[in-house]
Design a protein around this motif. Structure first.
Motif, short mmCIF file in Angstrom:
data_model
loop_
_atom_site.label_atom_id
_atom_site.label_comp_id
_atom_site.label_asym_id
_atom_site.label_seq_id
_atom_site.Cartn_x
_atom_site.Cartn_y
_atom_site.Cartn_z
N ALA A 42 0.86 -1.20 0.00
CA ALA A 42 0.00 0.00 0.00
C ALA A 42 0.89 1.24 0.00
CB ALA A 42 -0.93 0.00 1.21
N PRO A 43 1.22 1.73 -1.19
CA PRO A 43 2.06 2.92 -1.27
C PRO A 43 1.35 4.13 -0.65
CG PRO A 43 1.73 1.93 -3.44
CD PRO A 43 0.84 1.22 -2.50
N ALA A 44 2.17 4.99 -0.05
CA ALA A 44 1.66 6.25 0.50
C ALA A 44 2.56 7.38 -0.01
CB ALA A 44 1.67 6.19 2.03
N THR A 45 2.32 8.57 0.45
CA THR A 45 3.12 9.70 -0.02
C THR A 45 4.57 9.63 0.48
OG1 THR A 45 2.32 11.04 1.81
CG2 THR A 45 1.16 11.25 -0.29
N THR A 46 4.81 8.91 1.56
CA THR A 46 6.18 8.74 2.07
C THR A 46 6.48 7.26 2.28
OG1 THR A 46 5.60 8.83 4.42
CG2 THR A 46 6.05 10.95 3.33
N TYR A 47 7.75 6.93 2.24
CA TYR A 47 8.18 5.56 2.52
C TYR A 47 7.73 5.14 3.92
CZ TYR A 47 11.28 1.76 3.95
OH TYR A 47 11.76 0.58 4.45
N ALA A 48 7.93 6.02 4.90
CA ALA A 48 7.62 5.69 6.30
C ALA A 48 6.15 5.33 6.49
CB ALA A 48 8.00 6.85 7.21
N ASP A 49 5.27 5.94 5.71
CA ASP A 49 3.84 5.69 5.85
C ASP A 49 3.31 4.60 4.91
OD1 ASP A 49 3.51 7.57 7.88
OD2 ASP A 49 3.17 9.20 6.45
N SER A 50 4.11 4.17 3.96
CA SER A 50 3.68 3.09 3.07
C SER A 50 3.62 1.79 3.87
CB SER A 50 4.67 2.94 1.92
OG SER A 50 4.67 4.09 1.11
N VAL A 51 2.81 0.85 3.38
CA VAL A 51 2.64 -0.42 4.08
C VAL A 51 3.30 -1.52 3.26
CG1 VAL A 51 0.97 -2.09 5.01
CG2 VAL A 51 0.49 0.37 5.13
N PHE A 52 4.03 -2.40 3.96
CA PHE A 52 4.81 -3.45 3.33
C PHE A 52 4.54 -4.80 3.98
CE2 PHE A 52 7.10 0.47 2.83
CZ PHE A 52 7.67 0.40 1.57
N SER A 53 4.81 -5.85 3.21
CA SER A 53 5.00 -7.16 3.83
C SER A 53 6.51 -7.36 3.88
CB SER A 53 4.31 -8.27 3.03
OG SER A 53 4.89 -8.43 1.76
N PHE A 54 6.97 -8.03 4.91
CA PHE A 54 8.41 -8.20 5.13
C PHE A 54 8.64 -9.57 5.75
CE2 PHE A 54 12.19 -7.55 7.93
CZ PHE A 54 13.12 -7.29 6.94
N SER A 55 9.61 -10.30 5.23
CA SER A 55 9.93 -11.59 5.83
C SER A 55 11.44 -11.76 5.89
CB SER A 55 9.28 -12.75 5.06
OG SER A 55 9.78 -12.79 3.74
N VAL A 56 11.88 -12.51 6.88
CA VAL A 56 13.29 -12.78 7.10
C VAL A 56 13.40 -14.06 7.92
CG1 VAL A 56 13.38 -11.35 9.19
CG2 VAL A 56 15.49 -11.82 7.94
N GLN A 57 14.49 -14.75 7.76
CA GLN A 57 14.75 -15.92 8.59
C GLN A 57 15.89 -15.60 9.54
OE1 GLN A 57 16.20 -19.77 6.93
NE2 GLN A 57 14.43 -20.59 8.00
#
Length: 123
Positions: free
Chosen positions: A104-119
């Protein structure tokens, strides 16, 4: 409650249904099957090395940045729930592959929504 601290800093809680902890034994190079008998000769050098796959389905860019910064070192200290003991454990770990997707992009990176995965893999 699920605890996740990296370097002493509280992290956003991952999706709890994504955590399927793996425990691996490490064998020496002398381990293997005998050529004549086919019997396994095992020289275990370490048991129960933990692997924690973590996933956040929807977190803000600022949280992705905080987690990424916390796991950027070669190794780091994690305080996390150990399912075998049922209590928090302090483990030295390193980060395996990471995947980030903007959902979900927003006007700023900080406010955009991401999925994130890591092991997280125990050192």
């Amino acid at each position: 409650m699920f605890t996740l601290k990296i370097g002493g800093v509280d992290m956003p809680s991952p999706d709890l249904d994504s955590i399927e902890v793996g425990y691996d034994d490490l064998d020496s190079e002398n381990s293997g099957r005998g050529e004549e008998t086919g019997i396994m000769i095992r020289e275990r050098i370490r048991a129960n090395v933990r692997k924690y796959p973590m996933k956040w389905s929807a977190i803000k860019g600022s949280e992705v940045a905080a987690i990424s910064s916390a796991i950027s070192a070669e190794q780091f200290t994690v305080i996390i729930l150990d399912p075998i003991t049922g209590s928090d454990k302090t483990i030295t770990m390193y980060a395996g592959s990471r995947t980030v997707k903007c959902i979900a992009p927003a006007t700023t990176y900080a406010d955009s929504v991401f999925s994130f995965s890591v092991q997280f893999i125990e050192c």
